[in-house]
Design a protein around this motif. Sequence first.
Motif, PDB file in Angstrom:
ATOM      1  N   LEU A 286     -32.341  15.670 -23.564  1.00 54.94           N
ATOM      2  CA  LEU A 286     -33.567  15.915 -24.320  1.00 54.94           C
ATOM      3  C   LEU A 286     -33.918  14.772 -25.266  1.00 54.94           C
ATOM      4  CD1 LEU A 286     -32.926  19.663 -25.249  1.00 54.94           C
ATOM      5  CD2 LEU A 286     -34.657  18.816 -23.665  1.00 54.94           C
ATOM      6  N   CYS A 287     -33.011  13.822 -25.436  1.00 55.45           N
ATOM      7  CA  CYS A 287     -33.223  12.762 -26.429  1.00 55.45           C
ATOM      8  C   CYS A 287     -34.229  11.743 -25.903  1.00 55.45           C
ATOM      9  CB  CYS A 287     -31.899  12.079 -26.757  1.00 55.45           C
ATOM     10  SG  CYS A 287     -32.047  10.843 -28.061  1.00 55.45           S
ATOM     11  N   ALA A 288     -35.209  11.409 -26.765  1.00 51.44           N
ATOM     12  CA  ALA A 288     -36.231  10.426 -26.396  1.00 51.44           C
ATOM     13  C   ALA A 288     -36.045   9.098 -27.117  1.00 51.44           C
ATOM     14  CB  ALA A 288     -37.614  10.994 -26.704  1.00 51.44           C
ATOM     15  N   ARG A 289     -35.019   8.969 -27.926  1.00 52.08           N
ATOM     16  CA  ARG A 289     -34.778   7.730 -28.678  1.00 52.08           C
ATOM     17  C   ARG A 289     -33.337   7.254 -28.444  1.00 52.08           C
ATOM     18  NH1 ARG A 289     -32.243   9.785 -33.260  1.00 52.08           N
ATOM     19  NH2 ARG A 289     -32.655  11.983 -33.710  1.00 52.08           N
ATOM     20  N   THR A 290     -33.052   6.957 -27.192  1.00 49.67           N
ATOM     21  CA  THR A 290     -31.681   6.622 -26.798  1.00 49.67           C
ATOM     22  C   THR A 290     -31.155   5.382 -27.517  1.00 49.67           C
ATOM     23  OG1 THR A 290     -32.224   7.516 -24.633  1.00 49.67           O
ATOM     24  CG2 THR A 290     -30.195   6.262 -24.816  1.00 49.67           C
ATOM     25  N   GLU A 291     -31.985   4.344 -27.647  1.00 49.63           N
ATOM     26  CA  GLU A 291     -31.525   3.079 -28.226  1.00 49.63           C
ATOM     27  C   GLU A 291     -31.143   3.230 -29.695  1.00 49.63           C
ATOM     28  OE1 GLU A 291     -30.953   0.382 -26.597  1.00 49.63           O
ATOM     29  OE2 GLU A 291     -31.667   1.177 -24.677  1.00 49.63           O
ATOM     30  N   PHE A 292     -31.806   4.121 -30.422  1.00 52.30           N
ATOM     31  CA  PHE A 292     -31.557   4.263 -31.860  1.00 52.30           C
ATOM     32  C   PHE A 292     -30.860   5.572 -32.203  1.00 52.30           C
ATOM     33  CE2 PHE A 292     -35.439   1.882 -31.055  1.00 52.30           C
ATOM     34  CZ  PHE A 292     -35.154   0.674 -31.654  1.00 52.30           C
ATOM     35  N   CYS A 293     -30.405   6.302 -31.215  1.00 50.88           N
ATOM     36  CA  CYS A 293     -29.783   7.603 -31.460  1.00 50.88           C
ATOM     37  C   CYS A 293     -28.349   7.405 -31.960  1.00 50.88           C
ATOM     38  CB  CYS A 293     -29.794   8.443 -30.196  1.00 50.88           C
ATOM     39  SG  CYS A 293     -29.126  10.107 -30.437  1.00 50.88           S
ATOM     40  N   VAL A 295     -26.155   9.957 -32.145  1.00 51.14           N
ATOM     41  CA  VAL A 295     -25.279  10.983 -31.578  1.00 51.14           C
ATOM     42  C   VAL A 295     -24.352  10.326 -30.565  1.00 51.14           C
ATOM     43  CG1 VAL A 295     -25.208  13.137 -30.250  1.00 51.14           C
ATOM     44  CG2 VAL A 295     -27.013  12.763 -31.943  1.00 51.14           C
ATOM     45  N   PRO A 296     -23.032  10.568 -30.646  1.00 53.00           N
ATOM     46  CA  PRO A 296     -22.095   9.928 -29.712  1.00 53.00           C
ATOM     47  C   PRO A 296     -22.384  10.303 -28.261  1.00 53.00           C
ATOM     48  CG  PRO A 296     -20.923  10.924 -31.575  1.00 53.00           C
ATOM     49  CD  PRO A 296     -22.339  11.376 -31.669  1.00 53.00           C
ATOM     50  N   LEU A 297     -22.159   9.308 -27.376  1.00 50.34           N
ATOM     51  CA  LEU A 297     -22.226   9.482 -25.925  1.00 50.34           C
ATOM     52  C   LEU A 297     -23.637   9.768 -25.399  1.00 50.34           C
ATOM     53  CD1 LEU A 297     -19.058  11.729 -25.419  1.00 50.34           C
ATOM     54  CD2 LEU A 297     -19.211   9.251 -25.298  1.00 50.34           C
ATOM     55  N   CYS A 298     -24.632   9.661 -26.240  1.00 54.38           N
ATOM     56  CA  CYS A 298     -25.993   9.933 -25.773  1.00 54.38           C
ATOM     57  C   CYS A 298     -26.418   8.890 -24.736  1.00 54.38           C
ATOM     58  CB  CYS A 298     -26.962   9.951 -26.966  1.00 54.38           C
ATOM     59  SG  CYS A 298     -28.688  10.233 -26.510  1.00 54.38           S
ATOM     60  N   LYS A 299     -26.254   7.610 -25.086  1.00 63.22           N
ATOM     61  CA  LYS A 299     -26.638   6.556 -24.161  1.00 63.22           C
ATOM     62  C   LYS A 299     -25.729   6.528 -22.944  1.00 63.22           C
ATOM     63  CE  LYS A 299     -27.687   1.616 -24.113  1.00 63.22           C
ATOM     64  NZ  LYS A 299     -27.720   0.364 -24.930  1.00 63.22           N
ATOM     65  N   GLN A 300     -24.444   6.833 -23.126  1.00 64.88           N
ATOM     66  CA  GLN A 300     -23.500   6.806 -22.010  1.00 64.88           C
ATOM     67  C   GLN A 300     -23.843   7.860 -20.952  1.00 64.88           C
ATOM     68  OE1 GLN A 300     -22.826   6.411 -25.087  1.00 64.88           O
ATOM     69  NE2 GLN A 300     -21.481   4.639 -25.334  1.00 64.88           N
ATOM     70  N   PHE A 301     -24.233   9.036 -21.385  1.00 64.46           N
ATOM     71  CA  PHE A 301     -24.606  10.081 -20.425  1.00 64.46           C
ATOM     72  C   PHE A 301     -25.832   9.665 -19.611  1.00 64.46           C
ATOM     73  CE2 PHE A 301     -22.056  13.335 -22.770  1.00 64.46           C
ATOM     74  CZ  PHE A 301     -21.461  13.927 -21.671  1.00 64.46           C
ATOM     75  N   GLN A 302     -26.795   9.045 -20.244  1.00 70.00           N
ATOM     76  CA  GLN A 302     -27.995   8.647 -19.516  1.00 70.00           C
ATOM     77  C   GLN A 302     -27.720   7.470 -18.586  1.00 70.00           C
ATOM     78  OE1 GLN A 302     -31.467   8.199 -21.926  1.00 70.00           O
ATOM     79  NE2 GLN A 302     -31.313  10.237 -22.841  1.00 70.00           N
ATOM     80  N   MET A 303     -26.899   6.536 -19.000  1.00 69.66           N
ATOM     81  CA  MET A 303     -26.538   5.412 -18.131  1.00 69.66           C
ATOM     82  C   MET A 303     -25.732   5.889 -16.934  1.00 69.66           C
ATOM     83  SD  MET A 303     -25.573   2.464 -20.930  1.00 69.66           S
ATOM     84  CE  MET A 303     -25.024   1.360 -19.622  1.00 69.66           C
ATOM     85  N   ARG A 304     -24.848   6.847 -17.165  1.00 70.87           N
ATOM     86  CA  ARG A 304     -24.054   7.377 -16.056  1.00 70.87           C
ATOM     87  C   ARG A 304     -24.943   8.068 -15.033  1.00 70.87           C
ATOM     88  NH1 ARG A 304     -19.211  11.896 -16.682  1.00 70.87           N
ATOM     89  NH2 ARG A 304     -18.714  12.060 -14.447  1.00 70.87           N
TER      90      ARG A 304
END
Length: 363
Positions: A286-293, A295-304
């Motif tokens: 649900l996160c729309a601000r991945t680069e500046f978020c 919260v841990p693992l937010c970007k990792q989940f989307q990259m995976r």
Amino acid sequence: MNAPTNPKAFKQWQQNAENFTDVQIQTSSGHTIYANANILALASPVLERMLEHARRCSSNSRRQIKVLGVPCDAVLSFVRLLYSSKWRSSDKEEVEEMEKHGMHLLALSHTYRVQWLKRVCEAGLIVSTVNVIDTLKLAKWCDARRLYIKCMVVLTQDLTGVQCAESWRFIQAHDPQLELEILQFIQEKDLRMKRMRRRKEEQGVYMQLVQVLECLDHICTEGCTNVGPLDVDLASTSRGPCGSFSTCEGLQQLILHLPLCSKKLAPGKCTHCKRMWQIFRLHSSLCARTEFCKVPLCKQFQMRKQEEGKGDDEMWRLLVKKVAFARFMSCLEKTKRTEEVWRKAGKCGDSSCRSVTSSQRRK
């Protein structure tokens, strides 16, 4: 000469109406009611055609039409309402008239296509366990949907009392189709209530997930009592519990448990760790601000997700959709609540209330 709108005065006016009216209405009891052809033609298209037919067939200047099947007083009330073109609920005499002739007026308004009077009769008729079956049959015949629903509501609320009446035994013997229709409506209403309760419970679960995600963002951005981001020193700040501390406290315990758990990599895994991973995954979906978020693992989940080249399963996409809708409704409710506070502050005469400025509204 204009006809009076008061029911009693209208009856007296009828006694002297023969000299200045051009229509005679014959009732079932043999009484004659005098009326003006232009008023009747304007009020009802059916009466207009009947008057035109009577004019062609009669050599006399005074036309005659028949309104049969209802008492003379009901026809008189019907004509009076056509003259006045309105029904006043504040007038006690008109209310008594509706209680006495309401069903007949509904039948007449449907037969002669007087729509405004039909709506008034649907709203004004009083439905009880004594007359609900007769009123329901009339509502079906007159295609009065609002009155039909009103009767069904009365039947649903007190079906046992209605079944003790003579009218219920009558439809059991002579109209089993109506009995089946009533029972099916009650069963469908029970099913609708169960579905509504289930949806309400599901919506409550989604709202709890929205609150959990808000608490997660709050912990990872600002920090709370025991857990916070690396750039915030919780020990040096006098920070008290947040507004959603009951949810926030449980989430903090899960966050503190995750790095210390020895079963998180085991085949069966730890249920607490699994729950925390699902919260992280739901946030990343649900996160729309991945680069500046933060919260841990937010970007990792989307990259995976992008590297594997496959989307989420259908059940997970449905969960994300439901939570997103619940979050939207929560934001909408908060906005309405804030606007209501501003509105009350604007109406308040206190200077402290008027301190709400445009900059505060933009925030």
